[in-house]
Design an enzyme around this catalytic site. Structure first.
Site: not given
Ligand SMILES: O=C(O)C(=O)C[C@]1(C(=O)O)C=C[C@@H](O)C=C1
Length: 410
Positions: A286, A288
């Site tokens: 992911t 950020f």
């Molecule tokens: O729910 C979490 O733990 C988050 O940090 C959010 C979140 C997202 O929004 O994509 C972050 C990373 C992962 O892809 C899954 C969830």
């Protein structure tokens, strides 16, 4: 089944003027595209025929080449910062105190303590891990909604917000693109995090007892195939964040419900790991972005990325023209995303009195690999402004170049 509570959504507020905002409301008086530093003047209007367009492109391309050559010739002790040249005239004497530079001023305000970083979720969320990766030793501040994380920075409760924008399996996190536009924070960095999901349940619970799996919608979609392979064809319910799902299972002593979350969430909330690494692809990552009230000063001594958002009113092949402004300058695009234009969702097109066609209108988000301190990026944007009715630079920031690793301990 214990119902899952819904959270409060706070109203948005406070708008801060963007430092790099190019607004077409001022289109008659466009901002200078650093013509003096680059020896390249902003190109005027583009003709309407294909031949006009092609010759304009050729002129642009040749000017970019000569501009790059000029820049190489007069490098030496002259540094270009945001289109302005700075001269280093003072001889270095190590006994004298070092003068503060603009870059000393732009990093985080420290309050004599830790940097405060807002993230959406509760401890154990991946966003918390991203905050720690972006700002080691920071004080991570949990927020119940993305909107609240934005407001925490706007109201000086936090110094930064860390926000997921895209995932290698689930794609873009659209809500956050919309929020970037509604708020006036600046992207000051990016960080990529390997996301390693676990299936968590109360100690002693077996897979056969489960009637429901809960998690963040992105996490559910990232594990969809694996859940099915594990024989978990049970109800899947979305909650605000992964760690919040784990906390909910633990707090309500739910023996029929599992959560998808991190191994750290299992530790924090006293759950057992029923299955480890349940993301559908081991290279699940992911991306950020980090947000701040002020932009950072873009530099050229390391790879930078710039994120913009634009809209256009009318005209032929606008998207093509915009993208070629980057292509002609050898600027690579790393991402393009379109979102419905909230204020003007639809445009009516008169079809020679025969009828009216309806076109959807979009906001386009583009990330490109160049720093706003580079003349080629400034010139590309000056040109993009010609074709667009709205253009905003969301931020120009160092690219995350850390080697990527799929391991959980990353
Ligand atoms: O729910 C979490 O733990 C988050 O940090 C959010 C979140 C997202 O929004 O994509 C972050 C990373 C992962 O892809 C899954 C969830």
């Amino acid at each position: 089944m214990t119902p899952i509570p819904t959270h409060r959504v706070s109203p948005s507020r406070l708008f801060i003027q963007c430092a790099y905002r190019f607004d077409s409301a001022n289109a008659t008086n466009p901002p200078a595209a650093s013509p003096t530093s680059a020896g390249f003047n902003f190109c005027g209007g583009v003709g309407s025929t294909r031949a006009d367009w092609q010759s304009t492109c050729a002129i642009l391309a040749s000017k970019v080449v000569s501009q790059q050559q000029d820049t190489k010739k007069d490098s030496g002790n002259v540094a270009a910062v945001n289109g302005h040249k700075t001269l280093d005239l003072v001889p270095v004497n190590s006994n004298l105190p070092k003068a503060l530079t603009i870059t000393d001023l732009s990093p985080a305000p420290m309050h004599g303590a830790k940097l405060r970083v807002a993230y959406q979720g509760v401890p154990g969320a991946y966003s918390e891990a991203a905050a720690g990766k972006a700002y080691p030793n920071c004080e991570a501040i949990p927020c119940d909604q993305f909107e609240v994380a934005f407001q925490a920075v706007e109201l000086w409760i936090a110094d930064r917000a860390v926000l997921p924008v895209e995932n290698s399996l689930g794609g873009s996190i659209h809500r956050n693109y919309d929020l970037l536009l509604r708020h006036r924070l600046h992207i000051v960095g990016e960080v990529q995090l390997a996301v390693h999901h676990c299936l968590l349940a109360l100690p002693g619970v077996r897979k056969e007892y489960l009637t429901r799996v809960i998690s963040h919608p992105q996490a559910l979609s990232q594990c969809e195939l694996t859940l099915t392979k594990l024989g978990l064809n049970v109800a899947r319910e979305a909650v605000d964040d992964t760690a919040g799902a784990a906390e909910f299972v633990a707090a309500n002593n739910l023996r029929d419900t599992a959560a998808i979350a991190s191994a750290r969430a299992a530790d924090l909330y006293g759950l057992q790991i029923l299955a480890d690494g349940i993301q559908d692809d081991s290279s699940n990552v992911t991306r950020f972005v980090m947000l701040a009230r002020e932009p950072i000063i873009p530099r050229t001594d390391r790879p930078f990325k710039t994120s913009i958002v634009f809209a256009h009113d009318k005209g032929m092949s606008v998207l093509f023209k915009v993208l070629s402004a980057f292509a002609f300058r050898n600027i690579s695009l790393t991402k393009i995303e379109s979102r419905p234009h909230r204020n003007r969702p639809i445009r009516l097109v008169d079809d020679a009195n025969v009828g009216t066609a309806k076109h959807f209108e979009y906001m386009f988000y583009v990330d490109f690999e160049a720093s706003m301190a580079e003349a080629r990026a400034q010139n590309a944007l000056a040109e993009v402004q010609e074709f667009t009715s709205f253009l905003r630079v969301l931020g120009s920031y160092p690219m995350d170049m850390t080697p990527w690793c799929a391991s959980r301990d990353d």
